[in-house]
Design a protein around this motif. Structure first.
Motif, PDB file in Angstrom:
ATOM      1  N   TRP A 232    -100.457 -33.780 -65.019  1.00  0.00           N
ATOM      2  CA  TRP A 232     -98.935 -34.087 -64.016  1.00  0.00           C
ATOM      3  C   TRP A 232     -98.381 -32.108 -63.654  1.00  0.00           C
ATOM      4  O   TRP A 232     -98.167 -31.214 -62.963  1.00  0.00           O
ATOM      5  N   ALA A 233     -98.822 -31.738 -65.304  1.00  0.00           N
ATOM      6  CA  ALA A 233     -98.063 -30.909 -65.868  1.00  0.00           C
ATOM      7  C   ALA A 233     -99.124 -29.325 -64.506  1.00  0.00           C
ATOM      8  O   ALA A 233     -98.529 -28.418 -64.142  1.00  0.00           O
ATOM      9  N   LEU A 234    -100.207 -29.365 -64.992  1.00  0.00           N
ATOM     10  CA  LEU A 234    -101.693 -28.620 -64.497  1.00  0.00           C
ATOM     11  C   LEU A 234    -100.911 -28.716 -63.052  1.00  0.00           C
ATOM     12  O   LEU A 234    -101.361 -28.118 -62.164  1.00  0.00           O
ATOM     13  N   GLY A 235    -101.359 -29.644 -62.312  1.00  0.00           N
ATOM     14  CA  GLY A 235    -101.200 -29.782 -60.767  1.00  0.00           C
ATOM     15  C   GLY A 235     -99.821 -28.985 -60.463  1.00  0.00           C
ATOM     16  O   GLY A 235     -99.733 -27.923 -59.466  1.00  0.00           O
ATOM     17  N   ALA A 236     -98.740 -29.399 -61.042  1.00  0.00           N
ATOM     18  CA  ALA A 236     -97.677 -29.196 -61.168  1.00  0.00           C
ATOM     19  C   ALA A 236     -98.288 -27.355 -60.702  1.00  0.00           C
ATOM     20  O   ALA A 236     -97.065 -27.042 -59.879  1.00  0.00           O
ATOM     21  N   ILE A 237     -98.392 -27.086 -61.474  1.00  0.00           N
ATOM     22  CA  ILE A 237     -98.553 -25.460 -61.558  1.00  0.00           C
ATOM     23  C   ILE A 237     -98.918 -24.910 -60.728  1.00  0.00           C
ATOM     24  O   ILE A 237     -98.749 -24.145 -60.353  1.00  0.00           O
ATOM     25  N   GLN A 238     -99.664 -25.852 -59.929  1.00  0.00           N
ATOM     26  CA  GLN A 238    -100.666 -25.338 -58.973  1.00  0.00           C
ATOM     27  C   GLN A 238     -99.791 -25.913 -57.224  1.00  0.00           C
ATOM     28  O   GLN A 238    -100.482 -25.768 -56.761  1.00  0.00           O
TER      29      GLN A 238
ATOM     30  N   LEU B  56     -97.975 -32.047 -56.834  1.00  0.00           N
ATOM     31  CA  LEU B  56     -96.968 -32.915 -57.195  1.00  0.00           C
ATOM     32  C   LEU B  56     -97.789 -34.272 -57.282  1.00  0.00           C
ATOM     33  O   LEU B  56     -97.139 -34.800 -57.632  1.00  0.00           O
ATOM     34  N   GLY B  57     -98.435 -34.625 -57.064  1.00  0.00           N
ATOM     35  CA  GLY B  57     -98.889 -35.855 -57.052  1.00  0.00           C
ATOM     36  C   GLY B  57     -99.358 -36.204 -55.385  1.00  0.00           C
ATOM     37  O   GLY B  57     -98.264 -36.137 -54.451  1.00  0.00           O
ATOM     38  N   THR B  58     -99.384 -37.496 -55.790  1.00  0.00           N
ATOM     39  CA  THR B  58     -99.017 -38.569 -54.779  1.00  0.00           C
ATOM     40  C   THR B  58     -98.134 -40.065 -54.390  1.00  0.00           C
ATOM     41  O   THR B  58     -98.059 -40.023 -55.703  1.00  0.00           O
ATOM     42  N   SER B  59     -97.994 -39.664 -53.825  1.00  0.00           N
ATOM     43  CA  SER B  59     -96.400 -40.471 -53.828  1.00  0.00           C
ATOM     44  C   SER B  59     -96.428 -42.207 -54.156  1.00  0.00           C
ATOM     45  O   SER B  59     -98.050 -42.146 -53.472  1.00  0.00           O
TER      46      SER B  59
ATOM     47  N   THR C   2     -87.060 -47.566 -55.876  1.00  0.00           N
ATOM     48  CA  THR C   2     -88.237 -47.778 -56.185  1.00  0.00           C
ATOM     49  C   THR C   2     -89.032 -47.356 -56.516  1.00  0.00           C
ATOM     50  O   THR C   2     -91.087 -47.214 -56.813  1.00  0.00           O
ATOM     51  N   ARG C   3     -89.020 -46.934 -58.213  1.00  0.00           N
ATOM     52  CA  ARG C   3     -90.030 -46.533 -59.062  1.00  0.00           C
ATOM     53  C   ARG C   3     -90.944 -45.678 -58.127  1.00  0.00           C
ATOM     54  O   ARG C   3     -92.113 -45.751 -59.048  1.00  0.00           O
ATOM     55  N   ASP C   4     -90.779 -44.438 -57.642  1.00  0.00           N
ATOM     56  CA  ASP C   4     -91.523 -44.111 -57.382  1.00  0.00           C
ATOM     57  C   ASP C   4     -91.559 -42.294 -57.916  1.00  0.00           C
ATOM     58  O   ASP C   4     -91.446 -41.285 -57.971  1.00  0.00           O
ATOM     59  N   ILE C   5     -92.679 -42.672 -59.270  1.00  0.00           N
ATOM     60  CA  ILE C   5     -92.814 -42.037 -60.614  1.00  0.00           C
ATOM     61  C   ILE C   5     -92.935 -40.575 -60.188  1.00  0.00           C
ATOM     62  O   ILE C   5     -92.073 -39.951 -60.658  1.00  0.00           O
ATOM     63  N   PRO C   6     -93.645 -40.270 -58.859  1.00  0.00           N
ATOM     64  CA  PRO C   6     -94.341 -39.204 -58.454  1.00  0.00           C
ATOM     65  C   PRO C   6     -93.050 -38.287 -58.251  1.00  0.00           C
ATOM     66  O   PRO C   6     -93.051 -37.146 -58.989  1.00  0.00           O
ATOM     67  N   VAL C   7     -92.964 -39.423 -57.370  1.00  0.00           N
ATOM     68  CA  VAL C   7     -91.100 -37.822 -56.713  1.00  0.00           C
ATOM     69  C   VAL C   7     -90.432 -38.001 -57.278  1.00  0.00           C
ATOM     70  O   VAL C   7     -89.787 -36.562 -57.733  1.00  0.00           O
ATOM     71  N   VAL C   8     -90.381 -39.151 -58.634  1.00  0.00           N
ATOM     72  CA  VAL C   8     -88.608 -38.924 -58.955  1.00  0.00           C
ATOM     73  C   VAL C   8     -88.827 -37.443 -60.227  1.00  0.00           C
ATOM     74  O   VAL C   8     -87.602 -36.706 -60.280  1.00  0.00           O
TER      75      VAL C   8
END
Lengths: 326, 537
Positions: free
Chosen positions: A71-77, A80-83, A287-293
């Motif tokens: 997640w962190a490496l993605g966020a740097i680029q 933020l992932g997929t909902s 909705t427990r949409d963790i990546p969005v939170v």
């Protein structure tokens, strides 16, 4: 290297370190949220095997630290992932990228925040300077009482009062601030006027009182008496002799309030049905949409750290001892 | 230069009364003072703290500090009664025809602006000169005031120059509009003596060259003797006497004026002693990477006083910190009665702590304002001697008697005491531990002359009664003469010279001691002139 550049780089480094720790906290806090996303989507009746497969598909079966680094490496680029939302038990996948979900909402939030800031910051600086200039006068007391009154009411109350007077009784502004990407600029300003006013009323008191206090505090300095004895008028004393030495505390309070405009506006968004990040985050938690939170929380953290960093830098560059070392 | 009629009256203050508001009521600060000043004349205003001299100096400009009001009298400046003018009318005079030089230059310059802008601010505001012209003249003034790099020093910010330089730049600021009157409010009090000489000389020169009238406020007679044509002595807001400088110095009429000399009259015959109670051996100490003390060796004989003399930054207070264990030396040690003391406070036993006590310069901040005199004194008495209850109270009263205060003080708070009484309580607190060595760090520097005399006499008596050994840190040579047996001269972290008082004060001197001693103002109006001649300025 100039010491100011060095200090600024140091602060920047500290900011990044803070961000790193905050990201760990965000990730761990969300790990600790009760309930399971797979179970929630698939329903109580789902077979354990189905739930396990679903979790595997989302990568929820991997150990927490691996998921954190992904997640962190993605966020740097900027990824933020997929909902998680948009999936259902039948296996259909209409899920969106988190970035695509957040971006338009963030733009709305920033638009509202900027509008409120553009009204509130100059207003509180001017009021702060004027109340310092005429401190203990009737004007000073009235302004203090008025700003304290507006800050003492809950935001939603201020919002409803404004709706009552400016949308219901006199139909000047719309009571709903529903905007979408196609709304043009002028229309946008018109529709967000009431939420912006609400926010202004909520944050002016803090900034104005700090401006006033910082200036009055300096009025007891020997160099202010010196300025008086060199024939400076009261206005000149405040603007030329007190204010340049008062920026550091003022900037800190402004940064704090601007950060609040971005991260603390969820109540106002709900009242005016404004599609901002705050609402998005609340929905995502439900909705427990963790990546969005996680994405929203990270953006809030960046906002806080960035604004405080700017306030720090203002404090540094307005301090001649740091800007012009011996 | 402006067209000035010589010998005409510039300023006339008649029966001036000023009140100040504190403790919920108005107090009289100035109780009907008259003052007259001719063009080009310098008047010295002297008195102790609370005499109202600063209030009177500011009133000469028609200014009263916040919380003060003029309740009667006139301030006629060049024919205009300033008491009848509004602030905006008086602003046309301030920074234009009358200027002010404050005591603390460091606090009186705005940290946010360059020095040359502040120097010329009022001149440009008053429209007396254009910016370039005012800047050029400011640089000429910097040069005349012997400031280094007069062309560029104005580009600096206040924190970038030294205290003595700031004080001279403030004088340049006061001179910039070429005023009729300058009020100097204790302008050299915060400076070291060697710096003071230069600043005094520069101020005197420039006032003479421009023929500016000045009011020079100070508590130091020997300084005012160099500067003023006439001297007025104030006490409790009233005039004690006024006379031409030479006459005043030679034959002061009033007892009060005579008493202002008093501290200079204490002379203690020195005594030798062979027994060494405390020894600082080969000490080097650092603040971070800054080398504060360099190979310091000091011996304190039993029952004697060693004065540590030097200017600010010479490291004399750091020596006290090393002896008390507040700062660990990097090299070297401190020996008490021939036994080495652990270098840091934490390593020392209660007994070792008890034997060395300290008294500080600022009695105000060295006491907890929320504690009564009893709390303050009883704490070391119970901690070190283990006294409790009635015995403790008896001991506190005994200590109060030793410092010439009585039982009635026991329940007072520090805010209810005068400056001298506060310092006495600090002395009693040090005595409560039954010490053998007492370190006095500038204990009389913040006190008025007469109060100083009382404290010095008390310390002298206690030394005799209790066989105390003192390390007396001070920058004031008169105090050194009054109290010490031996003297250590320090400069830039090194001991320049050390020996019996009579040896140190008689020539030949090492270069620095010579500079230090010759810079101490004397009660002779020609002292500065002679000194400058001798130094070939």
């Amino acid at each position: 290297m100039h010491p100011v550049v060095k200090t600024v780089l140091e602060r920047l480094g500290l900011g990044l370190a803070t961000l790193f720790f905050v990201s760990i906290i965000i990730f761990s806090a969300i790990e600790m949220l009760p309930g399971d996303f797979g179970q929630a989507i698939l329903g109580q009746a789902a077979l354990p095997e189905t739930v396990a497969a679903f979790r595997q598909e989302l990568g929820l079966d991997k150990p927490a630290y691996i998921r954190y680094f992904d997640w962190a490496l993605g966020a740097i680029q900027g990824d933020l992932g997929t909902s998680f939302s948009g999936r259902n038990a039948s296996g259909a996948d209409r899920s969106a990228e988190v970035v695509d979900k957040i971006a338009p909402r963030l733009w709305n939030t920033l638009f509202l925040a900027s509008m409120a800031a553009l009204i509130a910051v100059p207003l509180s600086l001017i009021l702060g300077i004027l109340t310092a200039l005429y401190h203990n006068s009737f004007f000073d007391r009235s302004v203090n009482t008025a700003t304290l009154t507006t800050i003492s009411f809950p935001e939603f109350f201020v919002a409803y009062i404004l709706i009552l007077f400016f949308a219901s009784l006199n139909q000047i502004f719309p009571s709903l601030a529903n905007v979408d990407p196609d709304t043009n600029f002028g229309e946008r300003i018109y529709r967000t006027a009431l939420p912006a006013f609400t926010l202004t009323l909520v944050i002016v008191a803090h900034m104005m009182r700090m401006t006033r206090a910082a200036i009055i505090n300096l009025l007891a300095s020997p160099y202010i008496q010196m300025a008086k004895l060199s024939g400076a008028s009261q206005t000149e004393i405040i603007l030329k002799h007190a204010l340049p030495n008062a920026w550091a505390p003022i900037a800190t309070v402004i940064a704090f309030n601007l950060a609040y405009l971005v991260v603390g506006v969820v109540v106002v968004e709900v009242v005016f049905v404004y599609p901002g990040v705050g609402q998005l985050m609340v929905d995502a938690v439900r909705t427990r949409d963790i990546p969005v939170v996680q994405g929203c929380a990270l953006i809030f953290a960046v906002t806080y750290i960035l604004l405080n960093l700017i306030a720090d830098i203002i404090g540094i560059v307005t301090n001649p001892r740091l800007l012009h070392p011996k | 230069m402006k067209n000035k009629k010589e010998n005409s009256t510039l300023l006339q203050i008649k029966n001036l009364k000023i009140e100040g508001f504190s403790d919920e009521r108005w107090h009289k600060i100035i109780k009907g003072v008259n003052l007259e000043l001719k063009r080009g004349e310098v008047l010295g205003l002297i008195g102790e703290s609370g005499a109202g001299k600063s209030t009177l100096g500011l009133a000469a400009m028609g200014y009263t500090q916040p919380g003060c009001r003029i309740t009667g009298g006139q301030i006629n400046f060049d024919g205009v009664d300033l008491t009848k003018r509004t602030d905006s009318e008086k602003r046309k005079y301030w920074g234009n025809r009358m200027t002010y030089v404050a005591q603390s230059a460091a606090a009186s310059f705005n940290p946010a602006h360059r020095l040359i802008n502040q120097t010329t601010e009022s001149t440009i505001r008053a429209g007396l000169k254009k910016q370039n012209e005012a800047f050029d003249e400011a640089r000429a003034l910097y040069d005349a005031l012997n400031l280094p790099n007069p062309e560029t020093i104005g580009e600096r910010y206040p924190h970038q120059v030294s205290g003595g330089q700031l004080q001279r730049i403030m004088t340049a600021m006061a001179m910039s509009p070429n005023p009729d009157l300058i009020v100097f409010d204790e302008p050299t009090t915060a400076l070291d003596v060697t710096t003071q000489v230069e600043v005094l000389a520069a101020m005197r020169d420039i006032v003479k060259t421009y023929g500016t009238a000045a009011i020079y406020i100070t508590h130091d007679l020997s300084v005012v003797a160099q500067m003023a044509d006439r001297i007025k002595v104030l006490r409790y807001g009233e005039e004690v006497e006024e006379a031409m400088t030479r006459k005043m110095l030679k034959s002061p009429k009033e007892d009060y004026t005579k008493s202002l000399w008093s501290v200079r009259s204490i002379q203690k015959p020195e005594k030798k002693s062979k027994d060494i109670i405390l020894e600082v051996k080969n000490v080097d100490a650092f603040y971070g990477s800054f080398h504060v003390l360099k190979n310091i060796n000091i011996k304190l004989p039993l029952g004697r006083t060693v004065a540590l003399v030097g200017e600010s930054g010479s490291g004399k207070s750091t020596v006290a910190r090393v002896i008390t264990g507040l700062l660990e030396p990097k090299i070297g040690s401190v020996k008490f009665k021939n036994r080495e003391l652990p270098p840091s406070l934490k390593g020392r036993t209660k007994d070792q702590l008890q034997k060395i006590q300290m008294i500080y310069q600022m009695a105000d901040v060295a006491m907890n304002p929320k504690q009564t005199v009893y709390d303050i004194i009883s704490r070391p008495a119970s901690f070190f001697a283990g006294l409790t209850g009635a015995n403790l109270r008896k001991r506190v009263i005994e200590l109060l008697e030793q410092i010439d205060l009585d039982e009635s003080f026991i329940d007072r708070y520090p805010s209810e005491l005068s400056g001298g009484q506060k310092q006495r309580i600090c002395i009693a607190r040090a005595l409560a531990a039954n010490p053998e060595v007492v370190i006095c760090d500038e204990v009389t520097s913040a006190l008025d002359q007469i109060v100083q005399e009382g404290i010095l006499k008390l310390l002298g008596r206690l030394q005799k009664d209790l066989n105390l050994s003192y390390i007396f840190i001070t920058h004031d040579i008169a105090t050194v003469k009054a109290i010490s047996d031996e003297v250590v001269v320090m400069n830039e972290g090194e001991v320049v010279e050390q020996g019996l008082k009579s040896e140190i004060f008689s020539p030949p001197h090492p270069e620095y001691t010579e500079l230090l001693l010759s810079s101490v103002p004397e009660m002779d109006p020609d002292w500065l002139t002679d000194l400058l001649k001798a130094r070939n300025y």
